[in-house]
Design an enzyme around this catalytic site. Structure first.
Site, PDB file in Angstrom:
ATOM      1  N   HIS A 201      -4.791  16.198  -5.727  1.00 13.64           N
ATOM      2  CA  HIS A 201      -4.064  15.774  -4.757  1.00 13.64           C
ATOM      3  C   HIS A 201      -4.676  14.314  -4.236  1.00 13.64           C
ATOM      4  O   HIS A 201      -6.021  14.342  -4.165  1.00 13.64           O
ATOM      5  CB  HIS A 201      -3.696  16.658  -3.781  1.00 13.64           C
ATOM      6  CG  HIS A 201      -3.104  17.892  -4.194  1.00 13.64           C
ATOM      7  ND1 HIS A 201      -3.962  19.154  -4.705  1.00 13.64           N
ATOM      8  CD2 HIS A 201      -1.838  18.493  -4.365  1.00 13.64           C
ATOM      9  CE1 HIS A 201      -3.375  20.091  -5.152  1.00 13.64           C
ATOM     10  NE2 HIS A 201      -2.013  19.861  -4.873  1.00 13.64           N
TER      11      HIS A 201
ATOM     12  N   MET B 223       3.148  17.922  -0.786  1.00 13.32           N
ATOM     13  CA  MET B 223       1.887  17.070  -0.675  1.00 13.32           C
ATOM     14  C   MET B 223       1.651  16.694  -2.245  1.00 13.32           C
ATOM     15  O   MET B 223       0.426  16.303  -2.492  1.00 13.32           O
ATOM     16  CB  MET B 223       0.480  17.470   0.018  1.00 13.32           C
ATOM     17  CG  MET B 223       0.702  18.225   1.284  1.00 13.32           C
ATOM     18  SD  MET B 223      -0.623  18.939   2.013  1.00 13.32           S
ATOM     19  CE  MET B 223       0.049  19.909   3.279  1.00 13.32           C
ATOM     20  N   SER B 224       2.645  16.719  -3.133  1.00  9.54           N
ATOM     21  CA  SER B 224       2.241  16.428  -4.417  1.00  9.54           C
ATOM     22  C   SER B 224       3.239  15.822  -5.198  1.00  9.54           C
ATOM     23  O   SER B 224       4.503  15.190  -4.566  1.00  9.54           O
ATOM     24  CB  SER B 224       1.684  17.507  -5.356  1.00  9.54           C
ATOM     25  OG  SER B 224       2.761  18.488  -5.478  1.00  9.54           O
TER      26      SER B 224
ATOM     27  N   ASN C  78       7.562  28.588   2.121  1.00 11.49           N
ATOM     28  CA  ASN C  78       7.563  28.775   3.473  1.00 11.49           C
ATOM     29  C   ASN C  78       8.627  27.920   4.091  1.00 11.49           C
ATOM     30  O   ASN C  78       9.168  26.896   3.452  1.00 11.49           O
ATOM     31  CB  ASN C  78       6.070  28.381   4.260  1.00 11.49           C
ATOM     32  CG  ASN C  78       5.514  26.899   3.766  1.00 11.49           C
ATOM     33  OD1 ASN C  78       5.287  26.588   2.599  1.00 11.49           O
ATOM     34  ND2 ASN C  78       6.052  25.778   4.707  1.00 11.49           N
TER      35      ASN C  78
ATOM     36  N   HIS D 160      -5.566  26.159  -8.127  1.00  7.93           N
ATOM     37  CA  HIS D 160      -5.426  25.150  -9.089  1.00  7.93           C
ATOM     38  C   HIS D 160      -6.663  25.354  -9.846  1.00  7.93           C
ATOM     39  O   HIS D 160      -7.903  24.899  -9.620  1.00  7.93           O
ATOM     40  CB  HIS D 160      -5.721  23.746  -8.429  1.00  7.93           C
ATOM     41  CG  HIS D 160      -4.075  23.438  -7.615  1.00  7.93           C
ATOM     42  ND1 HIS D 160      -3.076  23.014  -8.259  1.00  7.93           N
ATOM     43  CD2 HIS D 160      -4.086  24.079  -6.434  1.00  7.93           C
ATOM     44  CE1 HIS D 160      -2.211  22.811  -7.378  1.00  7.93           C
ATOM     45  NE2 HIS D 160      -2.411  23.427  -6.267  1.00  7.93           N
TER      46      HIS D 160
ATOM     47  N   SER E 281       0.628  24.897  -7.070  1.00 14.18           N
ATOM     48  CA  SER E 281      -0.011  26.227  -6.333  1.00 14.18           C
ATOM     49  C   SER E 281       0.393  27.437  -6.699  1.00 14.18           C
ATOM     50  O   SER E 281       1.751  27.885  -6.627  1.00 14.18           O
ATOM     51  CB  SER E 281       0.066  26.125  -4.909  1.00 14.18           C
ATOM     52  OG  SER E 281      -0.649  24.952  -4.341  1.00 14.18           O
TER      53      SER E 281
ATOM     54  N   HIS F  75      -2.398  28.122   3.709  1.00 13.82           N
ATOM     55  CA  HIS F  75      -2.344  28.016   2.468  1.00 13.82           C
ATOM     56  C   HIS F  75      -2.309  29.334   1.767  1.00 13.82           C
ATOM     57  O   HIS F  75      -1.557  29.730   0.711  1.00 13.82           O
ATOM     58  CB  HIS F  75      -3.578  27.301   1.994  1.00 13.82           C
ATOM     59  CG  HIS F  75      -3.415  26.763   0.559  1.00 13.82           C
ATOM     60  ND1 HIS F  75      -2.506  26.284  -0.158  1.00 13.82           N
ATOM     61  CD2 HIS F  75      -4.456  27.225  -0.450  1.00 13.82           C
ATOM     62  CE1 HIS F  75      -2.937  26.041  -1.416  1.00 13.82           C
ATOM     63  NE2 HIS F  75      -4.050  26.737  -1.745  1.00 13.82           N
TER      64      HIS F  75
ATOM     65  N   TYR G 159      -4.903  13.841  -1.141  1.00  9.62           N
ATOM     66  CA  TYR G 159      -5.629  14.257   0.221  1.00  9.62           C
ATOM     67  C   TYR G 159      -7.053  14.978  -0.384  1.00  9.62           C
ATOM     68  O   TYR G 159      -8.113  14.916   0.670  1.00  9.62           O
ATOM     69  CB  TYR G 159      -4.953  15.405   0.984  1.00  9.62           C
ATOM     70  CG  TYR G 159      -4.682  16.603   0.413  1.00  9.62           C
ATOM     71  CD1 TYR G 159      -5.727  17.528  -0.061  1.00  9.62           C
ATOM     72  CD2 TYR G 159      -3.390  16.964  -0.233  1.00  9.62           C
ATOM     73  CE1 TYR G 159      -5.611  18.820  -0.849  1.00  9.62           C
ATOM     74  CE2 TYR G 159      -3.369  18.068  -1.005  1.00  9.62           C
ATOM     75  CZ  TYR G 159      -4.268  19.182  -1.117  1.00  9.62           C
ATOM     76  OH  TYR G 159      -3.851  20.473  -1.738  1.00  9.62           O
ATOM     77  N   GLU G 160      -7.452  15.048  -1.568  1.00 10.71           N
ATOM     78  CA  GLU G 160      -8.637  15.367  -1.948  1.00 10.71           C
ATOM     79  C   GLU G 160      -9.557  14.173  -1.861  1.00 10.71           C
ATOM     80  O   GLU G 160     -10.975  14.409  -2.421  1.00 10.71           O
ATOM     81  CB  GLU G 160      -8.628  16.076  -3.370  1.00 10.71           C
ATOM     82  CG  GLU G 160      -8.089  17.419  -3.032  1.00 10.71           C
ATOM     83  CD  GLU G 160      -7.936  17.947  -4.591  1.00 10.71           C
ATOM     84  OE1 GLU G 160      -8.883  18.539  -5.099  1.00 10.71           O
ATOM     85  OE2 GLU G 160      -6.845  18.021  -4.783  1.00 10.71           O
TER      86      GLU G 160
ATOM     87  N   ALA H 225       4.607  24.064  -4.754  1.00 13.05           N
ATOM     88  CA  ALA H 225       5.248  24.888  -3.738  1.00 13.05           C
ATOM     89  C   ALA H 225       5.593  23.802  -2.495  1.00 13.05           C
ATOM     90  O   ALA H 225       4.957  22.734  -2.547  1.00 13.05           O
ATOM     91  CB  ALA H 225       3.916  25.710  -3.251  1.00 13.05           C
TER      92      ALA H 225
HETATM   93  N1  HPA Z   1       4.356  21.195   4.061  1.00 17.61           N
HETATM   94  C1  HPA Z   1       3.876  20.321   3.189  1.00 17.61           C
HETATM   95  N2  HPA Z   1       3.372  20.874   2.256  1.00 17.61           N
HETATM   96  C2  HPA Z   1       3.638  22.059   1.557  1.00 17.61           C
HETATM   97  C3  HPA Z   1       4.367  22.897   2.516  1.00 17.61           C
HETATM   98  C4  HPA Z   1       4.749  22.640   3.771  1.00 17.61           C
HETATM   99  O1  HPA Z   1       5.540  23.200   4.649  1.00 17.61           O
HETATM  100  N3  HPA Z   1       4.461  24.373   1.842  1.00 17.61           N
HETATM  101  C5  HPA Z   1       3.862  23.988   0.695  1.00 17.61           C
HETATM  102  N4  HPA Z   1       3.516  22.933   0.486  1.00 17.61           N
END
Ligand code: HPA
Length: 269
Positions: free
Chosen positions: A80, A208-209, A232, A58, A27, A244, A82-83, A110
């Site tokens: 991903h 998530m990756s 974050n 992406h 990301s 996001h 989740y897609e 990220a």
């Molecule tokens: N959780 C899950 N996936 C993420 C996060 C998060 O806080 N930040 C960036 N990708």
């Protein structure tokens, strides 16, 4: 799988020098591919069996070129689970780069910071991972020509590459953090209760990756360096809702540092 890899390789082999280093740019980091020298861009849509990246930030290109004296092939954007893609689909690009000859994978993402010592904007070398996606990129019949049925994951991330990246970061004037990455299915961010659970389990960062890509890369014998951008603080660790847009904003702010780290690592490998 091998038939698909052969078809994909045949479709692009005349446009690609065998890469030494493969990269997955997560990301907000995809623009690093634009800094490769003598770059060629191949949209995923021109690569048979390659799923298309659908998430903001992406791009969906394979970019091949040189950097730091190395032949590099970078995935500008990933897909991903989740897609709605399967575990074999989201790791097809990494397998293809291994099939093209890359011996080293640098995977980036990220991630949300769980460990209280992590700050937004930190870069973290992944020391180990937890695959909490509920699936695996090694499911199905195993082709021994690709890798072993029962993969050893004792040392998933190459300790020498972690040391090298840490010293490159120190030379550049910042501390590369180190921690365990938990990979979840998503796409919802976690609840604070889930983050407390992950902390108890020993996770330092969450995303998530990555975890399935690392499984596929290790299966094919690549050595792996993983770098997370702490975009974050995880849910309940910091204040306020997660978005996001904020993840992308932090990734963009950290990009110069991330890019110089990647270039320094490529030069030192
Ligand atoms: N959780 C899950 N996936 C993420 C996060 C998060 O806080 N930040 C960036 N990708």
């Amino acid at each position: 799988m091998m038939g698909k890899l052969d078809q994909a390789k045949a479709a692009i082999a005349n446009r690609v020098e065998a890469p030494e280093v493969a990269m997955v740019l997560g990301s907000g980091l995809g623009r690093y591919a634009d800094t490769l020298e003598d770059a060629r861009t191949i949209p995923y849509s021109q690569i048979p069996h390659m799923p298309l990246a659908g998430v903001s930030g992406h791009a969906g290109n394979l970019v091949v070129g040189r950097r730091g004296g190395k032949r590099v092939a970078a995935m500008q954007g990933r897909t991903h689970l989740y897609e709605g893609h399967g575990a074999n689909d989201v790791t097809f690009g990494v397998r293809l780069l291994a099939w093209l000859g890359a011996k080293t994978l640098i995977v980036t993402n990220a991630a949300g910071g769980i460990d209280s010592r992590l700050r937004v904007g930190d870069l973290m070398a992944i020391s180990d991972q937890m695959n909490l996606t509920g699936t695996s990129s090694l499911l199905g019949p195993n082709d021994e020509q690709l890798g072993p049925r029962f993969l050893d994951m004792t040392v998933a991330f190459d300790p020498r590459l972690i040391e090298l990246a840490t010293s490159v970061a120190a030379d550049q004037g910042f501390e590369l953090r180190r921690g365990v990455y938990a990979g979840l299915l998503g796409p919802a961010y976690e609840t604070p209760a889930e983050i407390r659970m992950l902390r108890t389990l020993g996770a330092d960062a969450v995303g998530m990756s990555t975890v399935l890509e690392v499984l596929a890369a290790r299966h094919m014998g690549m050595r792996v360096l993983g770098i997370s951008c702490i975009s974050n603080l995880a849910a309940g660790v910091g204040e306020g809702p997660l978005s996001h847009a904020d993840v992308e904003k932090t990734a963009a702010r950290v990009r110069p540092r991330f890019e110089s780290l990647l270039s320094g690592v490529l030069g030192a490998i």
